[in-house]
Design a protein around this motif. Structure first.
Motif, short mmCIF file in Angstrom:
data_model
loop_
_atom_site.label_atom_id
_atom_site.label_comp_id
_atom_site.label_asym_id
_atom_site.label_seq_id
_atom_site.Cartn_x
_atom_site.Cartn_y
_atom_site.Cartn_z
N GLY A 328 41.12 51.41 28.93
CA GLY A 328 40.80 51.91 27.68
C GLY A 328 40.20 53.44 28.02
O GLY A 328 40.56 54.15 27.42
N ALA A 329 39.71 53.59 29.37
CA ALA A 329 38.95 54.88 29.91
C ALA A 329 40.11 55.62 30.63
O ALA A 329 39.65 56.50 31.25
N MET A 330 41.26 55.02 30.73
CA MET A 330 42.36 55.82 31.37
C MET A 330 42.35 56.01 32.72
O MET A 330 42.58 56.58 33.75
N ALA A 331 41.47 54.75 33.33
CA ALA A 331 41.01 54.72 34.73
C ALA A 331 42.09 53.40 35.36
O ALA A 331 41.16 52.45 35.60
N TYR A 332 43.00 53.58 35.08
CA TYR A 332 43.91 52.36 35.42
C TYR A 332 43.62 51.76 36.83
O TYR A 332 43.98 50.65 36.96
N GLY A 333 43.76 52.89 37.84
CA GLY A 333 43.53 52.45 39.14
C GLY A 333 42.34 51.82 39.33
O GLY A 333 42.09 50.81 40.19
N ALA A 334 41.05 52.17 38.41
CA ALA A 334 39.93 51.25 38.89
C ALA A 334 40.12 49.78 38.18
O ALA A 334 39.51 49.06 38.81
N GLY A 335 41.00 49.87 37.05
CA GLY A 335 41.20 48.40 36.55
C GLY A 335 41.87 47.62 37.59
O GLY A 335 41.58 46.29 37.81
N ILE A 336 42.84 48.18 38.04
CA ILE A 336 43.51 47.41 39.28
C ILE A 336 42.61 46.98 40.43
O ILE A 336 42.97 45.99 40.95
N PHE A 337 41.74 47.92 40.91
CA PHE A 337 41.03 47.62 41.97
C PHE A 337 40.21 46.43 41.63
O PHE A 337 39.82 45.56 42.57
N HIS A 338 39.41 46.43 40.32
CA HIS A 338 38.82 45.31 39.94
C HIS A 338 39.72 44.05 39.82
O HIS A 338 39.04 42.82 40.20
N LEU A 339 40.86 44.02 39.35
CA LEU A 339 41.82 42.99 39.48
C LEU A 339 41.94 42.40 40.67
O LEU A 339 41.69 41.25 40.95
N MET A 340 42.06 43.26 41.87
CA MET A 340 42.08 42.89 43.19
C MET A 340 40.90 42.19 43.71
O MET A 340 40.91 41.07 44.05
N THR A 341 39.88 42.81 43.53
CA THR A 341 38.54 42.16 44.13
C THR A 341 37.97 41.08 43.31
O THR A 341 37.43 40.01 43.74
N HIS A 342 38.44 41.07 41.99
CA HIS A 342 38.45 39.79 41.29
C HIS A 342 39.06 38.58 41.50
O HIS A 342 38.39 37.24 41.55
N ALA A 343 40.16 38.97 42.22
CA ALA A 343 41.00 37.82 42.36
C ALA A 343 40.36 37.23 43.84
O ALA A 343 40.36 35.81 44.07
N PHE A 344 39.73 37.98 44.51
CA PHE A 344 38.99 37.53 45.94
C PHE A 344 38.01 36.61 45.55
O PHE A 344 37.60 35.50 45.98
N PHE A 345 36.90 37.18 44.70
CA PHE A 345 35.61 36.53 44.42
C PHE A 345 35.72 35.62 43.51
O PHE A 345 34.95 34.56 43.52
N LYS A 346 36.50 35.60 42.33
CA LYS A 346 36.38 34.64 41.28
C LYS A 346 37.47 33.50 42.05
O LYS A 346 37.07 32.35 41.40
N GLY A 347 38.52 33.69 42.64
CA GLY A 347 39.19 32.74 43.33
C GLY A 347 38.38 31.91 44.17
O GLY A 347 38.22 30.77 44.22
N LEU A 348 37.47 32.59 45.09
CA LEU A 348 36.58 31.96 46.00
C LEU A 348 35.53 31.04 45.07
O LEU A 348 35.07 29.87 45.58
N LEU A 349 34.93 31.68 44.02
CA LEU A 349 34.02 30.88 43.39
C LEU A 349 34.56 29.66 42.70
O LEU A 349 33.97 28.67 42.63
N PHE A 350 35.84 29.78 42.20
CA PHE A 350 36.35 28.56 41.51
C PHE A 350 36.64 27.41 42.64
O PHE A 350 36.46 26.48 42.53
N LEU A 351 37.16 27.83 43.92
CA LEU A 351 37.37 27.12 45.08
C LEU A 351 36.23 26.40 45.51
O LEU A 351 35.87 25.28 45.89
N GLY A 352 34.81 27.22 45.62
CA GLY A 352 33.70 26.87 45.89
C GLY A 352 33.33 25.50 44.72
O GLY A 352 32.70 24.81 45.26
#
Length: 676
Positions: A328-352
């Motif tokens: 919504g802030a036209m910061a699409y790159g930042a959104g995809i950046f958080h999408l990637m890091t979220h895949a790492f730490f949230k995938g880890l949290l669920f597997l943990g």
């Protein structure tokens, strides 16, 4: 000469894994079915790495077009794939994180029935998700979009003999269909105006259009309709309600579908459609507001959840809100950046969390886990504890960990970017404080020792329920007795234990990514890499309301405050938490019961629709009109036949009487006609 990347092969490998296990898995041993289920996603990941190795040799965007798979009149849609910076990142996330979760599942699902079926479903999901992110047009994306919805349905309801799991799968399926209805109408508008679903064709025409400032503008309407689909798939207000219930599925499903990949499909679709949204600022405002409200709303619910997977579920909803804030802030790159890091730490949290559940033989209530693990669970599961700690620091925005870089970038862009809004920045900052608090609360309660009396106290007088109850049906598993031995009830679990290597190795790999994955974004390198995709021709001036350093310091401060509050209330002075609960009893009940949103939806939508279906559609239309008409015709025909049958009595005198009566009628008719 450009190499032929054969992009179609990457999703097709996952489809082969699905087909092999579905058709032959019943006859294989569990070990064979499991490794076949892992082998094909591994091959897809290796193929994806080979594609990356060819990056410097291709022209971006790389288009791979095959013969038309739909050709009807003016509608011609090729079966084509597109590789650019955005689809490359998504391809690596889906195949890389997906492979780790497949390996993890070998250990986690080892004692469950339907082993081959589970891996077939996982492979099917990977096929559709890769189809979605590699598609070269909206219609092929929509096929993948619907496919991951179906795969989610069967995976959430994997324990199909459990009513709550079946209901959760159906809830996810129906809720997503509501969002998909808006998405589909948006696609109709796209084809009606641009006469194509192809990205390059549509976006080339969009770039020739001016920025709209009216709600009735074509691009604004399309953007809003597409976002309706995104709210369903990515669990945003008001269609977020399916994702917490989806925790009924096995934990690897939660990690793969509801943390790392499927729920980010809506974010990917909005980013892919950046050319449309950049020319529809009103639609962007809706995306920004919805994301911010979802982030703080879901975070507030996560504060009081007791089930470890439910905490992570509401956390996922909240983090997806941050991604939409970036869009919504036209910061699409930042959104995809958080999408990637979220895949790492949230995938880890669920597997943990799955490793914790495995250690405690099925128990998911954090306070009961604390009571059932003498001296604290971290003594028994050190690998799980340390990797869970890394993921907690990452999602909370502790400096140095991956989530700090991506979340900090989003908050800065919301405050000082091309589409700034100080109010929504403040909302996002408060949500960040809540995130740090509830995640460290989950860490402290789950892994540290505590008084048993506090641990076993249950709010509202309700006993906690283990959401992921393992099936004990003899026909669903190898046998009732063997299954019970493998998964004793939580209260009988004498010794918590660390998970096997098939589970801990993926935890360690994801832990490394969650700790250091954010450094790829230093110096805006990640966003600069994605910039060509989001170069839509609309450039607005930035509005630096504050320096990036000052915004970063505020983000660090709220993360530390959240950590300290969690430590104070759940480690140092637990009685203070009880006192606060009693002093704010009304607010506590409201938040603990999730604002009664599900009950409200049931009262306003579900029950009236069910009553309408039962009374009007079934009793009146179906039974009264349709069945009544059909049955009435049948009854009339039966009556006529029954009457005619009586005339065939076999009595000669009766036949003679009828012949005589007929003759009289004929004579009278002739006389009457003759007189006229």
């Amino acid at each position: 000469m450009h190499p032929n990347l054969h992009l179609w092969l990457i999703p097709f490998l996952c489809f082969l894994g699905f087909a092999c296990n579905l058709l032959l898995g019943r006859t294989w041993s569990q070990k064979t079915a499991g490794w076949v289920g892992v082998l094909f996603p591994a091959a897809a990941f290796v193929d994806a790495l080979w594609v990356v190795s060819q990056w410097s040799r291709i022209t971006v965007p790389y288009l791979e077009t095959h013969s038309p798979w739909i050709a009807a009149g003016p509608l011609t849609i090729p079966y084509g794939f597109q590789l650019d910076q955005l689809s490359l990142v998504m391809m690596l996330i889906v195949t890389g994180v997906g492979l780790l979760i497949h390996v993890y599942s070998l250990g986690y699902m080892a004692h469950e029935g339907g082993f081959y079926r589970f891996f077939a479903y996982l492979n099917m999901f990977m096929f559709f998700m890769l189809l979605l992110v590699l598609a070269g047009n909206y219609l092929l994306m929509f096929i993948g979009w619907e496919g991951v919805g179906f795969a989610s349905y069967v995976l959430i309801g994997f324990f199909f003999r459990k009513d709550s799991a079946s209901a959760a799968g159906m809830k996810a399926f129906i809720t997503n269909r509501i969002g998909d209805f808006g998405f589909l109408i948006g696609l109709f508008f796209i084809f009606d105006h641009f006469h194509s679903f192809d990205y390059t064709t549509v976006f080339a025409q969009v770039r020739q259009m001016p920025v709209e400032h009216a709600w009735s503008g074509l691009l604004t309407v399309i953007g809003l309709l597409l976002f309706v689909g995104a709210t369903g798939k990515s669990a945003q207000i008001p269609l977020y309600v399916w994702l917490p219930d989806a925790m009924e599925g096995p934990t690897p499903v939660s990690a793969l579908i509801h943390a790392a990949t499927m729920v980010t499909a809506g974010v990917y679709m909005v980013c892919r459609s950046a050319a449309i949204y950049d020319r529809a600022p009103l639609a962007l405002s809706v995306v920004l507001a919805t994301g911010a409200l979802t982030a703080i709303f879901a975070a507030s619910i996560g504060i009081l959840q007791r089930d470890i997977k439910k905490v992570l579920a509401y956390s996922t909803v909240s983090q997806l809100g941050y991604m939409f804030m970036a869009c919504g802030a036209m910061a699409y790159g930042a959104g995809i950046f958080h999408l990637m890091t979220h895949a790492f730490f949230k995938g880890l949290l669920f597997l943990g969390a799955g490793s914790v559940i495995h250690a405690m033989s099925g128990e998911q209530d954090m306070f009961r886990i604390q009571a059932l693990a003498p001296g604290g669970l971290r003594r028994y599961v050190p690998i799980t504890f340390w990797t869970f700690l890394i993921a907690t620091c990452a999602i909370s925005g502790i400096p140095g960990f991956s989530g700090f870089f991506s979340k900090d970038k989003i908050l800065y862009e919301v405050l000082s970017g091309q589409h700034p809004n100080a109010f929504w920045w403040a909302v996002g900052t408060i949500a960040a404080l809540m995130t740090s608090f509830y995640m460290f609360r989950a860490l402290f309660v789950t892994f540290l020792a505590g008084p048993e009396t506090a641990a076993l106290s249950h709010p509202t007088g309700q006993e906690p329920r283990a959401v992921e109850a393992h099936s004990v049906d003899a026909g669903f598993t190898a046998g009732h007795a063997e299954h019970q031995a493998a998964h004793p009830p939580a209260h009988e679990a004498a010794h918590p234990h660390e998970s096997p290597a098939s589970m801990t190795v993926p935890l360690i790999i994801l832990g490394i990514l969650a700790a250091f994955g954010g450094y790829i974004g230093l110096g805006d390198r990640f966003e600069n890499f994605l910039a060509p995709v989001f170069n839509t021709g609309v450039v607005l001036p930035t509005h630096p309301a504050a320096s990036e350093l000052s915004v970063s310091l505020i983000s660090i401060s709220v993360a530390v405050v959240g950590l300290l509050l969690a430590w104070f209330y759940y480690v140092k002075n637990r009685q203070a938490a009880e006192n606060l609960k009693h002093s704010l009893a009304g607010l506590y009940r409201l938040v603990f019961n999730k604002y009664w949103i599900d009950e409200l939806y049931g009262l306003v939508f579900t029950r009236p629709l069910a009553a309408f279906s039962r009374v009007v559609l079934w009793r009146i239309v179906d039974v009264g009109m349709i069945d009544g008409t059909v049955n009435g015709i049948a009854t009339f025909a039966r009556g006529v036949g029954s009457g005619l049958r009586r005339q065939e009595s076999g009595n000669i005198r009766s036949y003679a009487s009828w012949v005589g009566l007929g003759a009289v009628v004929v004579v009278l008719y002739v006389l009457v006609v003759g007189v006229r």
